[in-house]
Design a protein around this motif. Structure first.
Motif, PDB file in Angstrom:
ATOM      1  N   SER A 138       0.839  -1.205   0.028  1.00 25.56           N
ATOM      2  CA  SER A 138      -0.036  -0.065   0.203  1.00 25.56           C
ATOM      3  C   SER A 138       0.805   1.440  -0.101  1.00 25.56           C
ATOM      4  N   THR A 139       0.290   2.224  -0.491  1.00 22.80           N
ATOM      5  CA  THR A 139       0.846   3.699  -0.419  1.00 22.80           C
ATOM      6  C   THR A 139      -0.238   4.845   0.374  1.00 22.80           C
ATOM      7  N   ALA A 140       0.225   5.829   0.942  1.00 20.46           N
ATOM      8  CA  ALA A 140      -0.849   6.758   1.466  1.00 20.46           C
ATOM      9  C   ALA A 140      -0.491   8.043   0.496  1.00 20.46           C
ATOM     10  N   LEU A 141      -1.484   8.528   0.369  1.00 16.39           N
ATOM     11  CA  LEU A 141      -1.358   9.975  -0.352  1.00 16.39           C
ATOM     12  C   LEU A 141      -2.093  11.137   0.699  1.00 16.39           C
ATOM     13  N   VAL A 142      -1.397  12.060   0.980  1.00 12.60           N
ATOM     14  CA  VAL A 142      -1.780  13.147   1.842  1.00 12.60           C
ATOM     15  C   VAL A 142      -1.590  14.249   1.512  1.00 12.60           C
ATOM     16  N   SER A 143      -2.697  15.289   1.800  1.00 13.26           N
ATOM     17  CA  SER A 143      -3.067  16.339   0.979  1.00 13.26           C
ATOM     18  C   SER A 143      -3.413  17.472   2.202  1.00 13.26           C
ATOM     19  N   ALA A 144      -2.444  18.335   2.443  1.00 11.71           N
ATOM     20  CA  ALA A 144      -2.980  19.643   3.230  1.00 11.71           C
ATOM     21  C   ALA A 144      -2.818  20.950   2.265  1.00 11.71           C
ATOM     22  N   SER A 145      -3.807  21.173   1.804  1.00 11.14           N
ATOM     23  CA  SER A 145      -3.727  22.118   0.742  1.00 11.14           C
ATOM     24  C   SER A 145      -4.037  23.701   1.333  1.00 11.14           C
TER      25      SER A 145
END
Length: 263
Positions: A138-145
């Protein structure tokens, strides 16, 4: 290290990958990656959102695809199911915990912030919905925009204390990223901050003809701190959204003669 594309840690040449175990993507953040977690009262379920893709409003804060779908496509999987629909849709490709309008800390939107989204993920692991073996691929994608920064400036109306607040946001984001990794996700990709000074509320004072330097400085400072915090760790990848956005806007401006702004 800053990169423009997601480094996917599988499959490794010569390594055995169980064909019954699919690659999974777990997503955390706000509107740039939310694919339908906000309820039907949110504007993402109304036109013009979704009119380009999939042809109707579908809970995406875009007229087409959001970044989650591009990354999933790059990984060769379907976009992960929004947490809201976890009991109605397949979850073999992972899950999307992102809620549009949320931030690292609480915002004006009554929805889970970053820490709370990770807690929802942890609950699924405790319930054995996903196992440690599932997370191996698995991979995680994190967005703090930048919603935290937009709300800070709106509430304070001043830059006093702003640099210290940026530091606090990045510090908490670092803890959140480490938590995701500690739960068993081998690699975590985090989106760097886009040029905030080019958002409509920042460009309004310039008749939408140029970006606000203060907003862009905040984004660059955020990115500098984030890279510094994560650089020694190969398990984290920072996606250079600032230069990606600026390059796209420059290309559009050269082609049309107009200055583009983005939501």
């Amino acid at each position: 290290m800053i990169v423009l594309s997601l480094i996917v840690p599988f499959p490794i040449t010569g390594a055995y990958v169980d064909p019954d175990r699919s690659i999974k993507l777990f997503v955390f953040g706000g509107s740039y990656v939310d694919t339908g977690n906000r309820d039907s009262t949110a504007r993402s379920w109304k036109e013009p959102y979704g009119i380009t893709d999939p042809g109707r409003p579908a809970g995406h804060f875009s007229d087409g695809q959001v970044f989650t779908e591009y990354i999933a496509s790059r990984m060769g999987i379907k976009s992960p199911t929004p947490y809201r629909f976890r009991n109605q849709r397949p979850i073999k490709h992972g899950m999307n915990f992102a809620y549009g309008g949320t931030g690292v800390f609480d915002t004006w939107v009554a929805a889970p912030n970053m820490t709370e989204q990770i807690y929802l993920f942890e609950q699924l692991l405790q319930e054995k919905i996903y196992t440690r073996y599932d997370l191996k691929f698995s991979t995680a994608l994190v967005s703090a925009s930048g919603m935290d920064y937009r709300i800070y400036l709106a509430r304070r109306g001043s830059l006093r204390g702003f640099p210290a607040f940026i530091i606090s946001v990045v510090n908490q984001l670092g803890l959140d990223l480490q938590r995701i990794h500690d739960l068993g996700v081998p690699q975590v990709a985090v989106m760097g901050m886009q040029p905030l000074g080019c958002l409509p509320e920042f460009t309004r004072g310039y008749s939408y003809e140029k970006c606000n330097s203060t907003g862009n400085f905040a984004a660059l400072y955020h990115n500098l701190l984030l890279v510094k915090k994560l650089k020694p760790e190969s398990k984290f990848v920072v996606l250079d959204m600032y230069n990606a956005f600026m390059s796209a806007m420059k290309k559009f401006e050269n082609k049309t003669g107009d200055f583009p702004i983005f939501m």
